[in-house]
Design an enzyme around this catalytic site. Structure first.
Site, PDB file in Angstrom:
ATOM      1  N   GLY A  76       0.834  -1.211   0.000  1.00  0.00           N
ATOM      2  CA  GLY A  76       0.000   0.000   0.000  1.00  0.00           C
ATOM      3  C   GLY A  76       0.862   1.250   0.000  1.00  0.00           C
ATOM      4  O   GLY A  76       0.515   2.267   0.600  1.00  0.00           O
ATOM      5  N   GLY A  88      -0.579   4.795  -0.955  1.00  0.00           N
ATOM      6  CA  GLY A  88      -1.747   5.296  -0.228  1.00  0.00           C
ATOM      7  C   GLY A  88      -1.429   6.463   0.680  1.00  0.00           C
ATOM      8  O   GLY A  88      -0.333   7.037   0.644  1.00  0.00           O
ATOM      9  N   GLN A  89      -2.404   6.814   1.515  1.00  0.00           N
ATOM     10  CA  GLN A  89      -2.301   7.994   2.372  1.00  0.00           C
ATOM     11  C   GLN A  89      -1.084   7.917   3.298  1.00  0.00           C
ATOM     12  O   GLN A  89      -0.323   8.882   3.408  1.00  0.00           O
ATOM     13  CB  GLN A  89      -3.583   8.125   3.219  1.00  0.00           C
ATOM     14  CG  GLN A  89      -3.626   9.377   4.074  1.00  0.00           C
ATOM     15  CD  GLN A  89      -4.623   9.265   5.227  1.00  0.00           C
ATOM     16  OE1 GLN A  89      -5.183   8.191   5.498  1.00  0.00           O
ATOM     17  NE2 GLN A  89      -4.853  10.369   5.902  1.00  0.00           N
ATOM     18  N   ILE A 107      -0.652  -1.794  -6.050  1.00  0.00           N
ATOM     19  CA  ILE A 107      -1.577  -2.580  -6.867  1.00  0.00           C
ATOM     20  C   ILE A 107      -1.725  -1.891  -8.225  1.00  0.00           C
ATOM     21  O   ILE A 107      -1.474  -0.690  -8.348  1.00  0.00           O
ATOM     22  CB  ILE A 107      -2.982  -2.743  -6.208  1.00  0.00           C
ATOM     23  CG1 ILE A 107      -3.545  -1.402  -5.760  1.00  0.00           C
ATOM     24  CG2 ILE A 107      -2.943  -3.760  -5.091  1.00  0.00           C
ATOM     25  CD1 ILE A 107      -5.001  -1.435  -5.371  1.00  0.00           C
ATOM     26  N   ARG A 108      -2.161  -2.673  -9.214  1.00  0.00           N
ATOM     27  CA  ARG A 108      -2.322  -2.123 -10.564  1.00  0.00           C
ATOM     28  C   ARG A 108      -3.301  -0.948 -10.539  1.00  0.00           C
ATOM     29  O   ARG A 108      -4.328  -1.014  -9.865  1.00  0.00           O
ATOM     30  CB  ARG A 108      -2.829  -3.197 -11.511  1.00  0.00           C
ATOM     31  CG  ARG A 108      -1.802  -3.517 -12.567  1.00  0.00           C
ATOM     32  CD  ARG A 108      -2.242  -4.650 -13.434  1.00  0.00           C
ATOM     33  NE  ARG A 108      -1.521  -5.863 -13.047  1.00  0.00           N
ATOM     34  CZ  ARG A 108      -1.756  -7.055 -13.574  1.00  0.00           C
ATOM     35  NH1 ARG A 108      -2.709  -7.202 -14.466  1.00  0.00           N
ATOM     36  NH2 ARG A 108      -1.041  -8.102 -13.205  1.00  0.00           N
ATOM     37  N   TYR A 137     -15.364  -1.391   8.911  1.00  0.00           N
ATOM     38  CA  TYR A 137     -13.965  -0.990   9.112  1.00  0.00           C
ATOM     39  C   TYR A 137     -13.514  -1.377  10.522  1.00  0.00           C
ATOM     40  O   TYR A 137     -12.456  -1.975  10.722  1.00  0.00           O
ATOM     41  CB  TYR A 137     -13.862   0.521   8.905  1.00  0.00           C
ATOM     42  CG  TYR A 137     -12.477   1.104   9.056  1.00  0.00           C
ATOM     43  CD1 TYR A 137     -11.521   0.913   8.079  1.00  0.00           C
ATOM     44  CD2 TYR A 137     -12.146   1.869  10.166  1.00  0.00           C
ATOM     45  CE1 TYR A 137     -10.260   1.462   8.197  1.00  0.00           C
ATOM     46  CE2 TYR A 137     -10.887   2.427  10.297  1.00  0.00           C
ATOM     47  CZ  TYR A 137      -9.950   2.223   9.314  1.00  0.00           C
ATOM     48  OH  TYR A 137      -8.701   2.778   9.437  1.00  0.00           O
ATOM     49  N   LYS A 170     -10.743  -4.027  11.979  1.00  0.00           N
ATOM     50  CA  LYS A 170      -9.597  -3.542  12.762  1.00  0.00           C
ATOM     51  C   LYS A 170      -9.467  -4.301  14.078  1.00  0.00           C
ATOM     52  O   LYS A 170      -8.356  -4.626  14.509  1.00  0.00           O
ATOM     53  CB  LYS A 170      -9.704  -2.025  12.996  1.00  0.00           C
ATOM     54  CG  LYS A 170      -9.387  -1.198  11.748  1.00  0.00           C
ATOM     55  CD  LYS A 170      -7.959  -1.420  11.261  1.00  0.00           C
ATOM     56  CE  LYS A 170      -7.663  -0.792   9.925  1.00  0.00           C
ATOM     57  NZ  LYS A 170      -6.351  -1.181   9.372  1.00  0.00           N
TER      58      LYS A 170
HETATM   59  N1  SER Z   1      -8.994   7.805   9.245  1.00  0.00           N
HETATM   60  C1  SER Z   1      -9.769   6.587   9.277  1.00  0.00           C
HETATM   61  C2  SER Z   1     -11.140   6.819   8.761  1.00  0.00           C
HETATM   62  O1  SER Z   1     -11.639   7.896   8.932  1.00  0.00           O
HETATM   63  C3  SER Z   1      -9.866   6.058  10.662  1.00  0.00           C
HETATM   64  O2  SER Z   1      -8.745   5.316  10.995  1.00  0.00           O
HETATM   65  O3  SER Z   1     -11.723   5.923   8.241  1.00  0.00           O
END
Ligand code: SER
Length: 318
Positions: free
Chosen positions: A8, A11-12, A35-36, A143, A147
């Protein structure tokens, strides 16, 4: 840490962490896994090796670990909270099936693994203020479910197989480099872009909604320091509360107005994000991280705001 794979990497978090790892470990190899469709560009591409590393493809991860003699994996592949509500099965696939792939490769090849957790691992029954390290974790978002499971599975691989898994629970992360996407805390990044561009900001989170937030340089340092920590002193592993600031929309708007006095904001609350935000802590207690590996943040709301505005003005030519 010598040879590191960042899954990743575009990513951010990954886009900045990969560059910092390359500066911190100049004698090792830091592989930018992508990733592609999200290939590394610019300095990320030119400053070191990169490889296609789909977390859902165990063979790909295994081959990279062999090729570069990888000893540490930063597993940053994830869908953020609001996107995960839209695509729950995809979130499960990336966050859980992906994690099992990483942990299995790590078990076989003896790698250390960092897979971040989040304020999202808490839920409405968690104590909201000074949320303790060890407390109720019954999140209501996909999410959050992934986690909590990430924390449990990572600890399981440590206790059962001795895989060196460690992590932190990140607050909402704020940076001027790579935009987040699909998160509940994204507003705290977007608000700076609007302010610097002289636009009115339409805030999707209601006034009075507190969430833990952190400036990216502190978050990156935490990700490296936890992996460098002396394991003798770690009573916890997956994952440590870390904190630096907590604010609600009016407070970040006021911090911005100290530098951009005519900044304007109005509200158009997004029910999905608001529901998620209401289930998360107001502020976490990070005493265990401070005691067990010396965690200390260096930015507060004001110093972050100054730095964000200064750098966004340069980035956006304002
Ligand atoms: N920054 C993430 C979100 O807002 C939380 O870990 O989904």
């Amino acid at each position: 840490m010598k040879n590191i794979l960042v899954i990743g990497s575009t990513g951010q978090i990954g886009s900045e962490l990969t560059m910092l790892l390359r500066r911190t470990y100049p004698n090792g190899k830091v592989v930018a896994g992508y990733i592609r469709g999200c290939e590394p560009q610019g300095k990320l591409l030119s400053s070191g090796p990169s490889e296609e590393a789909d977390v859902c493809n165990r063979k790909q991860i295994e081959d990279i670990v062999d090729k570069y003699d990888i000893d540490t994996i930063y597993n940053l592949a994830a869908l953020l909270s609001a996107t995960a509500e839209r695509l729950p099965l995809k979130a499960w696939d990336i966050q859980m099936n992906g994690l099992i792939n990483v942990l299995e490769v790590a078990r076989e090849k003896k790698c250390a693994v960092f897979t971040p957790s989040s304020i999202g691992s808490f839920g409405p029954s968690t104590p909201r203020h000074n949320t303790p390290q060890d407390t109720i974790q019954r999140p209501t978002s996909m999410y959050g479910v992934t986690k909590v499971a990430t924390e449990l599975l990572s600890d399981y691989y440590y206790t059962k197989y001795g895989v060196d898994t460690r992590a932190v629970r990140f607050p909402g992360l704020i940076s001027y480099t790579t935009l987040p996407g699909g998160g509940t805390t994204d507003y705290a990044v977007e608000i700076y872009y609007a302010a610097v561009q002289g636009e009115e900001f339409v805030c999707p989170i209601a006034a009075g909604t507190y969430m833990d937030m952190m400036y990216m340089p502190d978050a990156l340092r935490a990700a490296i320091e936890i992996m460098e920590a002396n394991p003798r002193y770690l009573k916890h592993r997956n994952a440590f509360n870390i904190a630096s600031m907590s604010f609600e929309p009016e407070e970040i708007a006021a911090a911005i107005r100290r530098y951009i006095p005519n900044f304007r904001m109005r509200y158009e609350v997004d029910p999905v994000r608001q529901h998620i935000a209401d289930s998360w802590p107001d502020n976490m207690d990070d005493t265990c991280a401070r005691k067990e590996w010396g965690w200390a943040p260096s930015y507060d709301l004001d110093s972050m705001t100054q730095d964000m505005i200064k750098n966004l003005k340069i980035k956006l030519n304002k």
